[in-house]
Motif scaffolding. Structure first.
Motif, PDB file in Angstrom:
ATOM      1  N   LEU A   1      13.083   9.187  70.990  1.00  0.00           N
ATOM      2  CA  LEU A   1      13.433   9.141  72.404  1.00  0.00           C
ATOM      3  C   LEU A   1      14.503   8.094  72.605  1.00  0.00           C
ATOM      4  N   LYS A   2      15.479   8.459  73.414  1.00  0.00           N
ATOM      5  CA  LYS A   2      16.547   7.509  73.682  1.00  0.00           C
ATOM      6  C   LYS A   2      16.536   7.232  75.184  1.00  0.00           C
ATOM      7  N   PHE A   3      16.233   5.993  75.556  1.00  0.00           N
ATOM      8  CA  PHE A   3      16.218   5.612  76.965  1.00  0.00           C
ATOM      9  C   PHE A   3      17.551   4.961  77.306  1.00  0.00           C
ATOM     10  N   ILE A   4      18.248   5.526  78.263  1.00  0.00           N
ATOM     11  CA  ILE A   4      19.607   5.066  78.576  1.00  0.00           C
ATOM     12  C   ILE A   4      19.613   4.337  79.921  1.00  0.00           C
ATOM     13  N   ILE A   5      20.285   3.223  79.949  1.00  0.00           N
ATOM     14  CA  ILE A   5      20.376   2.406  81.160  1.00  0.00           C
ATOM     15  C   ILE A   5      21.815   2.475  81.658  1.00  0.00           C
ATOM     16  N   GLN A   6      22.024   3.183  82.768  1.00  0.00           N
ATOM     17  CA  GLN A   6      23.391   3.345  83.281  1.00  0.00           C
ATOM     18  C   GLN A   6      23.636   2.326  84.394  1.00  0.00           C
ATOM     19  N   MET A   7      24.636   1.466  84.203  1.00  0.00           N
ATOM     20  CA  MET A   7      24.958   0.452  85.204  1.00  0.00           C
ATOM     21  C   MET A   7      25.604   1.111  86.423  1.00  0.00           C
ATOM     22  N   CYS A   8      25.259   0.633  87.625  1.00  0.00           N
ATOM     23  CA  CYS A   8      25.949   1.086  88.826  1.00  0.00           C
ATOM     24  C   CYS A   8      26.461  -0.131  89.575  1.00  0.00           C
ATOM     25  N   ASP A   9      27.651  -0.007  90.104  1.00  0.00           N
ATOM     26  CA  ASP A   9      28.247  -1.130  90.817  1.00  0.00           C
ATOM     27  C   ASP A   9      27.938  -1.035  92.310  1.00  0.00           C
ATOM     28  N   ALA A  10      28.165  -2.144  93.000  1.00  0.00           N
ATOM     29  CA  ALA A  10      27.868  -2.182  94.433  1.00  0.00           C
ATOM     30  C   ALA A  10      28.702  -1.164  95.204  1.00  0.00           C
ATOM     31  N   ASP A  11      29.830  -0.745  94.642  1.00  0.00           N
ATOM     32  CA  ASP A  11      30.678   0.214  95.363  1.00  0.00           C
ATOM     33  C   ASP A  11      30.351   1.654  94.983  1.00  0.00           C
ATOM     34  N   GLY A  12      29.203   1.861  94.302  1.00  0.00           N
ATOM     35  CA  GLY A  12      28.774   3.218  94.020  1.00  0.00           C
ATOM     36  C   GLY A  12      29.251   3.754  92.682  1.00  0.00           C
ATOM     37  N   ALA A  13      30.170   3.041  92.023  1.00  0.00           N
ATOM     38  CA  ALA A  13      30.675   3.513  90.738  1.00  0.00           C
ATOM     39  C   ALA A  13      29.569   3.445  89.696  1.00  0.00           C
ATOM     40  N   SER A  14      29.492   4.441  88.816  1.00  0.00           N
ATOM     41  CA  SER A  14      28.519   4.338  87.737  1.00  0.00           C
ATOM     42  C   SER A  14      29.198   4.530  86.388  1.00  0.00           C
ATOM     43  N   GLN A  15      28.627   3.847  85.413  1.00  0.00           N
ATOM     44  CA  GLN A  15      29.175   3.829  84.062  1.00  0.00           C
ATOM     45  C   GLN A  15      29.083   5.217  83.428  1.00  0.00           C
ATOM     46  N   LYS A  16      30.014   5.500  82.493  1.00  0.00           N
ATOM     47  CA  LYS A  16      29.913   6.773  81.761  1.00  0.00           C
ATOM     48  C   LYS A  16      28.681   6.714  80.873  1.00  0.00           C
ATOM     49  N   LEU A  17      27.902   7.778  80.876  1.00  0.00           N
ATOM     50  CA  LEU A  17      26.633   7.756  80.128  1.00  0.00           C
ATOM     51  C   LEU A  17      26.837   7.441  78.653  1.00  0.00           C
ATOM     52  N   ASP A  18      27.928   7.938  78.083  1.00  0.00           N
ATOM     53  CA  ASP A  18      28.172   7.716  76.660  1.00  0.00           C
ATOM     54  C   ASP A  18      28.397   6.245  76.335  1.00  0.00           C
ATOM     55  N   ASP A  19      28.803   5.480  77.337  1.00  0.00           N
ATOM     56  CA  ASP A  19      29.083   4.054  77.095  1.00  0.00           C
ATOM     57  C   ASP A  19      27.902   3.173  77.458  1.00  0.00           C
ATOM     58  N   ALA A  20      26.822   3.788  77.954  1.00  0.00           N
ATOM     59  CA  ALA A  20      25.723   2.980  78.494  1.00  0.00           C
ATOM     60  C   ALA A  20      24.793   2.489  77.386  1.00  0.00           C
ATOM     61  N   PRO A  21      24.224   1.287  77.557  1.00  0.00           N
ATOM     62  CA  PRO A  21      23.282   0.789  76.556  1.00  0.00           C
ATOM     63  C   PRO A  21      21.994   1.605  76.560  1.00  0.00           C
ATOM     64  N   PHE A  22      21.297   1.588  75.422  1.00  0.00           N
ATOM     65  CA  PHE A  22      20.071   2.396  75.335  1.00  0.00           C
ATOM     66  C   PHE A  22      19.055   1.743  74.415  1.00  0.00           C
ATOM     67  N   PHE A  23      17.876   2.277  74.457  1.00  0.00           N
ATOM     68  CA  PHE A  23      16.788   1.823  73.595  1.00  0.00           C
ATOM     69  C   PHE A  23      16.205   3.067  72.950  1.00  0.00           C
ATOM     70  N   GLN A  24      16.100   3.058  71.610  1.00  0.00           N
ATOM     71  CA  GLN A  24      15.618   4.257  70.937  1.00  0.00           C
ATOM     72  C   GLN A  24      14.254   4.008  70.323  1.00  0.00           C
ATOM     73  N   LEU A  25      13.381   5.001  70.423  1.00  0.00           N
ATOM     74  CA  LEU A  25      12.004   4.835  69.969  1.00  0.00           C
ATOM     75  C   LEU A  25      11.619   6.057  69.142  1.00  0.00           C
ATOM     76  N   ASN A  26      11.043   5.813  67.951  1.00  0.00           N
ATOM     77  CA  ASN A  26      10.609   6.935  67.118  1.00  0.00           C
ATOM     78  C   ASN A  26       9.298   7.510  67.608  1.00  0.00           C
ATOM     79  N   VAL A  27       9.220   8.823  67.585  1.00  0.00           N
ATOM     80  CA  VAL A  27       7.978   9.484  67.992  1.00  0.00           C
ATOM     81  C   VAL A  27       7.162   9.806  66.750  1.00  0.00           C
ATOM     82  N   ASP A  28       7.850  10.140  65.648  1.00  0.00           N
ATOM     83  CA  ASP A  28       7.163  10.512  64.401  1.00  0.00           C
ATOM     84  C   ASP A  28       6.158   9.444  64.015  1.00  0.00           C
ATOM     85  N   GLY A  29       5.033   9.922  63.517  1.00  0.00           N
ATOM     86  CA  GLY A  29       4.040   8.975  63.018  1.00  0.00           C
ATOM     87  C   GLY A  29       3.164   8.418  64.105  1.00  0.00           C
ATOM     88  N   GLN A  30       3.402   8.819  65.348  1.00  0.00           N
ATOM     89  CA  GLN A  30       2.529   8.319  66.412  1.00  0.00           C
ATOM     90  C   GLN A  30       1.349   9.252  66.609  1.00  0.00           C
TER      91      GLN A  30
END
Ligand SMILES: *[C@@H]1O[C@H](CO)[C@@H](O)[C@H](O)[C@H]1NC(C)=O
Ligand SMILES: *[C@@H]1O[C@H](CO)[C@@H](O)[C@H](O)[C@H]1NC(C)=O
Ligand SMILES: *[C@@H]1O[C@H](CO)[C@@H](O)[C@H](O)[C@H]1NC(C)=O
Ligand SMILES: *[C@@H]1O[C@H](CO)[C@@H](O)[C@H](O)[C@H]1NC(C)=O
Ligand SMILES: CC(=O)N[C@H]1CO[C@H](CO)[C@@H](O)[C@@H]1O
Ligand SMILES: CC(=O)N[C@H]1CO[C@H](CO)[C@@H](O)[C@@H]1O
Length: 724
Positions: free
Chosen positions: A695-724
């Motif tokens: 699973l890849k959890f993506i955090i998309q930054m948004c600015d006060a003026d409504g602009a949001s970051q491109k998803l491809d450039d956004a930081p993320f956290f990845q978690l393995n499901v296998d073995g759970q």
């Protein structure tokens, strides 16, 4: 006995004259009977594992991970122990929208609103939002100076969603400290036992307000006290006031007109010698609402140069209130305004709780129109840049980001309210033939709302609608004005902007892309914006942008101008006919407005400059349907504070193939899961389809003026499901 025979029995005993009241009471009685019967039936019918059913849910343990909620502190011991700060929920609870600095209350009569809705902590307790599009909300912030979140718990902490949206609109937010009944008496005994004790609890309250980001307290000491306790009560009030002020300039402590200086629980309904000693050591008094016509004036005299700190109570439910509250709340407001003191509206949720017709949205608009008619606008915006509104009321049926719909379920998160338009609602039928309303039934450009203009204008004249009433001083940098529209047929919508400068007087600009020749005489200038496009936008949206430099002018008004594109050479443009809609009907949608010194391209820090972590990971469900809960938090590597007010959270469910090919396939498309205003988000019971390997959890930054970051450039956290 069947329900019918019960009904007949009741009817037999009814008096021959039934008033509406009796009928209502009867209706309520029957309703509660029905509920009891249903409950009983439910118990009898459900015979699966009775022992499991009768187990009460485990008591709420604030130290354990769960969907973040906001809730009050109920005992003095909990206030004392500060256990609050170690709870799982605390980091989610913090309001992240500060008030503009230097926000002392203006020296004029003010409007204070005291929220009191169904005991508090209803849909608003879900810090990350809930699933009820019918949740209560307030959007007339431009008519409010101070907002109090009220409940009957000892320490009422405003849920952060209220603080976020109130602050955005320039409104201060207070929590409530209340002592009532015998329990309250016992609390006061301990609280006021010594001066040290009074100081300690005052400091605990200050600490909470500062940590959670709200602006002070309403003190409601509604108990009979002994005269001997009064000196320490005064210590408590003055220490709370002074410590609040030194910790947060502009903060407020408001005293409720209840216990008197002799310790009697004796509401004065005015400011007088019996409650003035408390007024003198706090920032104002909330006067009980059973006052008489001359009390505001008398109170103003007693207050001297602090008359604006007297808030005359009005109970919107009308219980003994001057003028009757409800739909005649303006009667009391008019008197208060005339006598030049402040007003405290208690429980405007009356409109919602009593289901005023025809529907909440309309009834609420009409009710606040009474307030506006009596007092006028008290908050102006835009005042600072960037300015941004997507007309989102913080609840709806769908959710969009950059013109593309990402969610199609009901939701409520009043944290997400952006600047609310100052639409004018008449309390009488209007001659304006174009209806304007905030609509959140269908798609939106960003968020869950849009401003819809529809109707059949008489003689195809243009109609101008007030959107915002500002005080924005233009600097030497040019500003970019961007807005999105969706139009049907020959309908056109432009923005009319009014500027003022002492030297040059008024200037009216029109931004309009089509058929604007008809207006050239009415405006100082007509500007044709250029069109922008964005990938993934739903069809029909057009983004308009233009750049204006009017150094030294103040932007005072933003209106929408609805008009028809004039037939060219006497022939209506053909697309009007192609539409199935009645071509005589006007229909246009405004998706958002943004004013900023920057153009569209906000620089977001690259994903590599962030640390994203997962904690409190909990797997659930069975073999076939796994679920996952976890807390995700993020911060900048360099330890700096993140400047972003908002983050959109997505998940990508990756299979083995999509991981190895690194390709974004249909299955691994990002799903929107929510919005965070703090740098932490709790994912609760996320369903994980079989075959998912990570699973890849993506955090998309948004600015006060409504602009949001491109998803491809956004930081993320990845978690393995296998073995759970
Ligand atoms: C209740 O239990 C009985 C007997 O154990 C069973 O026949 C019936 O279907 C059950 N009813 C429900 C609603 O589960
Ligand atoms: C909202 O969520 C609650 C709790 O999960 C659920 O009981 C309720 O049915 C949901 N309501 C809607 C409208 O989805
Ligand atoms: C306001 O004062 C009246 C008496 O004048 C009292 O009965 C009532 O309880 C007070 N209201 C509140 C909310 O304290
Ligand atoms: C805005 O609301 C109107 C009226 O419900 C709806 O028809 C429209 O689809 C919504 N917005 C957009 C962009 O379509
Ligand atoms: C503002 C608010 O309601 N804060 C709550 C945050 O969560 C903690 C529980 O951990 C509550 O005690 C607070 O009341
Ligand atoms: C539109 C939006 O952000 N809705 C979110 C509000 O909060 C709930 C609960 O966290 C989310 O599920 C919604 O996605």
């Amino acid at each position: 006995m069947s329900l019918k025979s019960m009904l007949l029995l009741i009817l037999r005993f009814l008096p021959p004259f039934i008033t509406l009241k009796t009928l209502k009471a009867l209706h309520n009685l029957l309703n509660s009977l029905l509920k009891t019967i249903k409950k009983l039936l439910g118990k009898i019918m459900s015979n699966q594992s009775d022992d499991q059913k009768s187990d009460p849910p485990p008591p709420f343990d604030p130290s354990k991970p769960s969907i973040p909620i906001s809730y009050p502190i109920k005992t003095l011991e909990d206030l004392d122990s500060r256990s609050y700060f170690t709870s799982f929920h605390y980091p989610f609870n913090i309001s992240n929208v500060p008030l503009q600095p230097n926000s002392a209350l203006p020296q004029r009569p003010r409007i204070l609103v005291c929220h009191d809705l169904q005991g508090g902590y209803v849909d608003d307790k879900w810090v990350q939002g809930g699933n009820n599009s019918g949740a209560y909300a307030i959007w007339h912030w431009y008519l409010i100076d101070v907002f109090i979140y009220f409940s009957h718990d000892l320490v009422t902490l405003p849920p952060p969603c209220w603080t976020n949206t109130a602050h955005r609109h320039g409104v201060k937010v207070l929590g409530t400290f209340i002592t009532e009944w015998d329990e309250g008496k016992a609390i006061c005994k301990k609280l006021l036992s010594t001066k040290e004790s009074a100081y300690k609890y005052a400091e605990r309250l200050v600490e909470l307000a500062i940590a959670l980001g709200f602006d002070g307290w309403l003190l409601n000491m509604e108990v009979e006290l002994e005269v001997g306790q009064i000196p320490n009560l005064k210590e408590f009030v003055s220490h709370l006031t002074q410590t609040m002020h030194s910790s947060l300039p502009g903060s407020l402590v408001i005293w409720y007109d209840s216990v008197t200086i002799d310790g009697k629980l004796d509401w004065q309904n005015q400011l007088n010698e019996k409650n003035k000693p408390f007024f003198d050591i706090s920032d104002g008094i909330f006067v009980n609402y059973t006052w008489k016509e001359d009390y505001p004036k008398l109170s103003a005299t007693v207050a001297g140069n602090r008359k604006f700190d007297v808030y005359m109570g009005i109970d919107v439910f009308g219980r003994g209130t001057y003028g009757g509250g409800e739909w005649t709340t303006n009667v009391a407001l008019d008197v208060i305004k005339k006598d030049d003191v402040s007003a405290a509206l208690f429980a405007p949720g009356w409109v919602y709780e009593t289901k005023q017709p025809p529907d909440f949205q309309t009834a609420q608009n009409c009710w606040w129109a009474l307030v506006e008619k009596s007092w006028g606008i008290v908050q102006n915006y835009p005042k600072v840049l960037p300015f941004y509104s997507n007309f989102d009321q913080g609840r709806g049926y769908h959710f969009s980001i950059d013109g593309a719909q990402v969610l199609s379920t009901q939701w409520n998160n009043i944290s997400l309210q952006t600047f609310q338009p100052l639409l004018e609602y008449a309390d009488a039928p209007t001659t304006n033939a174009i209806e304007v309303h905030v609509d959140f039934k269908e798609a939106s450009f960003i968020g869950g709302g849009n401003l819809t203009f529809k109707g059949i204008p008489e003689a195809k004249a243009s109609v101008s609608t007030r959107l915002f009433s500002g005080e924005l001083l233009m600097c030497d940098l040019p500003v970019h004005i961007t807005y999105s529209v969706k139009l049907e047929g020959n309908s056109q919508v432009g923005l009319s902007l009014e500027f003022f400068s002492k030297m040059k007087g008024k200037r009216k600009l029109l931004l309009a892309s089509q058929g604007m020749n008809q207006f050239s005489s009415k405006f100082s200038e007509v500007i044709v914006p250029h069109q922008l496009t964005k990938p993934d936008m739903d069809p029909g949206w057009v983004i308009q942008e233009c750049c204006i430099a009017l150094n030294g002018h103040t932007l005072t008004e933003i209106h929408a101008l609805c008009y028809w594109q004039q037939p060219e050479n006497g022939v209506l443009i053909s697309e009007a006919r192609s539409n199935s809609q009645d071509p005589a009907e006007y229909f246009a949608i405004l998706g958002h407005i943004r004013i900023s010194t920057f153009d569209q391209n906000t620089e977001f820090p690259p994903s590599t400059s962030w640390i994203v972590e997962g904690q409190d990971v909990e797997w659930g469900g069975s073999q076939g349907s796994k679920t996952l809960s976890l807390k995700i938090s993020w911060k900048l590597k360099d330890g700096k504070n993140s400047p972003f007010p908002r983050y959109n959270i997505y998940v990508e469910k990756l299979t083995k193939e999509s991981v190895t090919t690194l390709a974004r396939t249909q299955e691994s498309a990002s799903e929107f899961i929510g919005v965070a205003h703090v740098k932490v988000f709790y994912v609760s019971d996320l369903v994980i389809p079989s075959g998912t390997s990570s699973l890849k959890f993506i955090i998309q930054m948004c600015d006060a003026d409504g602009a949001s970051q491109k998803l491809d450039d956004a930081p993320f956290f990845q978690l393995n499901v296998d073995g759970q």
